[in-house]
Design a protein around this motif. Sequence first.
Motif, mmCIF file in Angstrom:
data_model
loop_
_atom_site.group_PDB
_atom_site.id
_atom_site.type_symbol
_atom_site.label_atom_id
_atom_site.label_comp_id
_atom_site.label_asym_id
_atom_site.label_seq_id
_atom_site.Cartn_x
_atom_site.Cartn_y
_atom_site.Cartn_z
ATOM 1 N N LYS A 140 0.827 -1.207 0.000
ATOM 2 C CA LYS A 140 0.000 0.000 0.000
ATOM 3 C C LYS A 140 0.857 1.252 0.000
ATOM 4 C CE LYS A 140 -3.723 -2.354 2.509
ATOM 5 N NZ LYS A 140 -4.487 -2.437 3.786
ATOM 6 N N GLN A 186 3.069 1.507 -3.440
ATOM 7 C CA GLN A 186 2.306 2.008 -4.584
ATOM 8 C C GLN A 186 2.068 3.513 -4.470
ATOM 9 O OE1 GLN A 186 2.393 -0.507 -7.336
ATOM 10 N NE2 GLN A 186 0.705 0.890 -7.651
ATOM 11 N N GLN A 189 -2.990 -2.254 -9.931
ATOM 12 C CA GLN A 189 -2.797 -1.736 -8.583
ATOM 13 C C GLN A 189 -1.482 -2.211 -7.971
ATOM 14 O OE1 GLN A 189 -6.301 -2.777 -6.264
ATOM 15 N NE2 GLN A 189 -7.639 -2.363 -8.014
#
Length: 404
Positions: free
Chosen positions: A135, A138, A159
């Motif tokens: 998380k 990215q 993602q």
Amino acid sequence: MARPAIGSSALTRRGLLVASASSLFLTACGSGDSDVQSGPTRGPQNLVIGANLELTGAGAAMGVLQERALRITVDTLNEEGIQVGNTRRKIRLVVQDNGSDPKKAAEQAADLAGREQANVVIGGTIAETSMEIIKVAQQEQLPFISLASADELVVPLAQRSFIYKLTPDATDVARQLARLITSQKLRKVTLLAAPGLHGNSGVRAVTQSMKTSGVPLAKTLRLPATGADLSSIADRTVSGKADAVVVWATAPTSGATARALRDAGYQGPIFFDAGAVAEETLSDQNAKAVEGAFVVHPMALSGSSLTNTTSASLARRDFVFRYIQEHGSFSGFAPYASDAVQLIAAAARLANSVDRGRIRVYLARQVTEGIAGSYAFAPIRHGGMEPDSLGVFTVSRGEWTRIS
């Protein structure tokens, strides 16, 4: 490297991968920078690699091995430095212990991205800690190479554009396990899967592979959290009269589960996924329980690889020698972190930069044979361990011994 377990076709594919690497690199070098997402260039003198590892807590059995490998490989590369454009750079390694806590792993990832100005991060031997690092990576456009085993770590790709995984895909491991089980004419198979993302990948992959093999799973049970009492699960397995048990879990849960099964009276074969390979699994307390067990794992686990003379095998031999010299014995799980460092160094050389975006792009174009196995990254595939890197091993007299 030891010979692939699946025969000459694997050698052909391996040869094609290695032979194609140079053409891919030439294409990358001449393609221009239109697809490069450039962030700020970090570390004017050094290539800064952050290591976010489980050095304590439930993941320490894996995390400690990775730290050892990182330091050996970084020290080796720093003897001469890495040629990046017109500059020869050293690696500055920043190691942090996330304590096997996903929340702490996220906090440390933010620290590595910001205060430490890391160009890239390696770590997360537990899927849940890796997911929290992802998380942050990215968001910060920070390349991250995960050492955990869960297929969700690199999909959906939209993602996960800065995320890479070195461990084998669950499907590739499960297929070899299914072939091994059916070859032994075992019909009533129970799967004991760890909780969380790693176990989820195993349930999907083993269920499908066993169904395809013509021997559907008789029962699937989820193991409790690491450190919990396993006796109830073991009793349920024995009462179901399983004649084969697949344990899909990482160390230390793998060895503890085998011990609980034997204590409950189970006498049949035990099959592990690659996450079982750690020193702890073969410890004195587990030795009797795991004797004769099987595992599908990259063939770096095989001692026979030390006799080969290819450049990759010579690098592997040197790494194993240094590892044994410093730590007394070698663990087959350790080379993942070493391969991660080498992949990063190669990406920086090819990119002529330590810019995060450029490293990301050149990681995605690498086709190479490392110490743990072969990798074939592509812009549409960030889980790079090739299936022909896998072999089947059994525990014989307290050691992993290759059988195919």
